[in-house]
Structure formats: C-alpha cells, structure tokens
Design a protein around this motif. Sequence first.
Motif, short mmCIF file in Angstrom:
data_model
loop_
_atom_site.label_atom_id
_atom_site.label_comp_id
_atom_site.label_asym_id
_atom_site.label_seq_id
_atom_site.Cartn_x
_atom_site.Cartn_y
_atom_site.Cartn_z
N GLY A 21 0.81 -1.21 0.00
CA GLY A 21 0.00 0.00 0.00
C GLY A 21 0.84 1.26 0.00
N SER A 22 2.00 1.22 0.66
CA SER A 22 2.86 2.40 0.69
C SER A 22 3.46 2.68 -0.66
CB SER A 22 3.98 2.21 1.72
OG SER A 22 4.94 1.28 1.25
N GLN A 23 3.64 1.67 -1.47
CA GLN A 23 4.20 1.88 -2.80
C GLN A 23 3.27 2.71 -3.67
OE1 GLN A 23 7.46 1.02 -3.38
NE2 GLN A 23 7.18 0.65 -1.21
N VAL A 24 1.99 2.57 -3.47
CA VAL A 24 1.02 3.38 -4.22
C VAL A 24 1.19 4.85 -3.84
CG1 VAL A 24 -1.44 3.84 -4.53
CG2 VAL A 24 -0.61 1.49 -4.45
N LEU A 25 1.45 5.13 -2.57
CA LEU A 25 1.63 6.50 -2.14
C LEU A 25 2.94 7.10 -2.63
CD1 LEU A 25 0.42 6.23 1.56
CD2 LEU A 25 -0.81 7.23 -0.37
N LEU A 26 3.97 6.28 -2.80
CA LEU A 26 5.28 6.79 -3.18
C LEU A 26 5.44 6.96 -4.69
CD1 LEU A 26 7.49 4.71 -0.74
CD2 LEU A 26 6.90 7.13 -0.57
N ILE A 27 4.76 6.17 -5.47
CA ILE A 27 4.91 6.23 -6.92
C ILE A 27 3.86 7.18 -7.46
CG2 ILE A 27 4.84 4.93 -9.08
CD1 ILE A 27 5.66 2.47 -7.41
N ASN A 28 4.30 8.36 -7.85
CA ASN A 28 3.35 9.34 -8.35
C ASN A 28 3.94 10.08 -9.55
OD1 ASN A 28 5.20 10.78 -6.93
ND2 ASN A 28 3.75 11.93 -5.70
N CYS A 29 4.38 9.33 -10.54
CA CYS A 29 4.89 9.95 -11.75
C CYS A 29 4.01 9.51 -12.93
CB CYS A 29 6.34 9.59 -11.98
SG CYS A 29 6.67 7.84 -12.07
N THR A 30 4.10 10.27 -14.00
CA THR A 30 3.25 10.04 -15.16
C THR A 30 4.10 9.94 -16.42
OG1 THR A 30 1.53 11.36 -14.10
CG2 THR A 30 1.29 10.98 -16.45
N GLU A 31 3.67 9.10 -17.35
CA GLU A 31 4.31 9.06 -18.66
C GLU A 31 3.38 9.74 -19.66
OE1 GLU A 31 4.98 5.58 -21.69
OE2 GLU A 31 6.71 5.71 -20.35
N PHE A 32 3.92 10.71 -20.38
CA PHE A 32 3.17 11.45 -21.39
C PHE A 32 3.63 11.01 -22.77
CE2 PHE A 32 3.28 14.10 -17.63
CZ PHE A 32 1.99 14.61 -17.54
N GLU A 33 2.69 10.79 -23.66
CA GLU A 33 3.04 10.41 -25.03
C GLU A 33 2.97 11.64 -25.93
OE1 GLU A 33 1.75 7.06 -28.25
OE2 GLU A 33 1.74 6.58 -26.12
N VAL A 34 4.14 12.07 -26.38
CA VAL A 34 4.23 13.29 -27.19
C VAL A 34 3.55 13.07 -28.55
CG1 VAL A 34 5.81 14.91 -28.31
CG2 VAL A 34 6.37 13.96 -26.06
N GLY A 35 2.66 13.97 -28.90
CA GLY A 35 1.98 13.90 -30.19
C GLY A 35 0.80 12.95 -30.23
N GLY A 36 0.48 12.31 -29.13
CA GLY A 36 -0.65 11.38 -29.10
C GLY A 36 -0.48 10.25 -30.09
N LYS A 37 -1.54 9.89 -30.79
CA LYS A 37 -1.49 8.75 -31.73
C LYS A 37 -0.59 9.03 -32.94
CE LYS A 37 -5.83 10.00 -34.04
NZ LYS A 37 -5.33 10.52 -35.26
N ASN A 64 10.49 13.41 -12.21
CA ASN A 64 10.31 11.96 -12.35
C ASN A 64 9.23 11.57 -13.35
OD1 ASN A 64 12.43 11.22 -10.61
ND2 ASN A 64 11.10 11.48 -8.84
N ASP A 65 8.50 12.52 -13.91
CA ASP A 65 7.61 12.20 -15.03
C ASP A 65 8.46 11.86 -16.24
OD1 ASP A 65 5.31 12.65 -13.57
OD2 ASP A 65 4.85 14.58 -14.50
N THR A 66 7.86 11.18 -17.21
CA THR A 66 8.57 10.86 -18.44
C THR A 66 7.74 11.30 -19.64
OG1 THR A 66 7.63 8.63 -18.49
CG2 THR A 66 9.81 8.88 -17.47
N VAL A 67 8.44 11.57 -20.74
CA VAL A 67 7.77 11.83 -22.01
C VAL A 67 8.27 10.76 -22.99
CG1 VAL A 67 7.23 14.28 -21.85
CG2 VAL A 67 9.50 13.61 -22.53
N ARG A 68 7.33 10.20 -23.75
CA ARG A 68 7.65 9.16 -24.73
C ARG A 68 7.47 9.74 -26.13
NH1 ARG A 68 5.84 3.53 -23.64
NH2 ARG A 68 7.86 2.73 -24.22
N PHE A 69 8.52 9.62 -26.92
CA PHE A 69 8.51 10.07 -28.31
C PHE A 69 8.49 8.83 -29.20
CE2 PHE A 69 10.61 13.35 -25.88
CZ PHE A 69 10.23 14.55 -26.47
#
Length: 181
Positions: A21-37, A64-69
């Motif tokens: 349960g604590s791992q859910v509280l600690l992991i709070n980053c997002t991956e964004f996909e640049v340009g969508g589809k 700690n967020d990431t962007v995916r190209f």
Amino acid sequence: MATLSFKASYPFFLCLILFCGSQVLLINCTEFEVGGKDGWVVPKSKDNSDMYNQWASQNRFKVNDTVRFKYEKDSVMVVTEEEYGKCKSSRPLFFSNNGDTIYKFDRPGMFYFISGVSGHCDRGQKMIIKVLNVEPAAPSPQSANESAQKSPSNGGVVGMAPLSITTLTLFVLSFLALLYA
C-alpha cells in the motif's frame, strides 16, 4: 495448531499489505506520449507549427515524469535555450534516434526538445516543457497559523503528503510491538 500458525503469519501478511500500500503513495509519476497517436512528427501545416508547445502547455509536468517520443526516420534532442532558438545543435544534452524514446525529467526547470533531422525543427517539430517541483515546502510558523484560521478553499478536501518507507516501517514495527508485547 492451525491457530498458532495463523497468529505467527499474521504480522508478516500485515507488513506485506502495508508495504504494498505504501508503494502506491510513493509512486506518483506520469508518462506522457508526445503527439498522441500521431507521435513525434513534423506538423502537417504552418498553422500547426506550435502544436507541441500547445500540447505541453496543457499538461503539468513534474520531476520523475517521463515523455515518450514515437517516430520513424527521425530523432529527439534535448538542447539549450539558445540551440532551441537556432533549431540546431552540434552537442545536444541528450540524443536518441531509436524510434521509441523515453526521457525522464530529473530536475525542475525548462527542457528544450528539437528534432535532429535537418529542417524538421524549422517546420515546427520542437517543444519546450516546464517541469515543476511539486514537493510541498514546510510552512513558516506564521503561515501555518494563518492557514489554520482560514477555511479550506478546495471544497474541504485536505491533501495528504506521501509517506516515506522509513515512516511506514517505524509505524508497522511500533504496531507489531504493541500487539505482541
């Protein structure tokens, strides 16, 4: 006998549940996909030459967020502000041309992305991302007193700071000590 083994395994399962349960509280980053589809592509028209900056301004990026190209026959470079303005770099801070690049923001601040293919940046394949440092700052005693007197402005919802593993471990050990003391 079965009761004894259940009592012996109970603390283990409790610790396991609390740890997971604590791992859910600690992991709070997002991956964004640049340009969508469509992915990381040259804008189709001059009207869309600012499309990546418009997309970036509609999102909130934090450390700690990431962007995916995702792209074909292209590349991604992280460059300085000056190189971004010139749309070229001989020594980028980061370079990738593998077709599926993930870039992790390791600090707050401005990040400048351009295509490494000649002419693509000039046609709008570039982007600026502002990364925020969203760690809560400790309030000064005066501001803490002021906020205690005000009613919540967010509809009564109070935010909870993430627990650290150390805090959670100490809590669990204290709880177990009380159970078996």
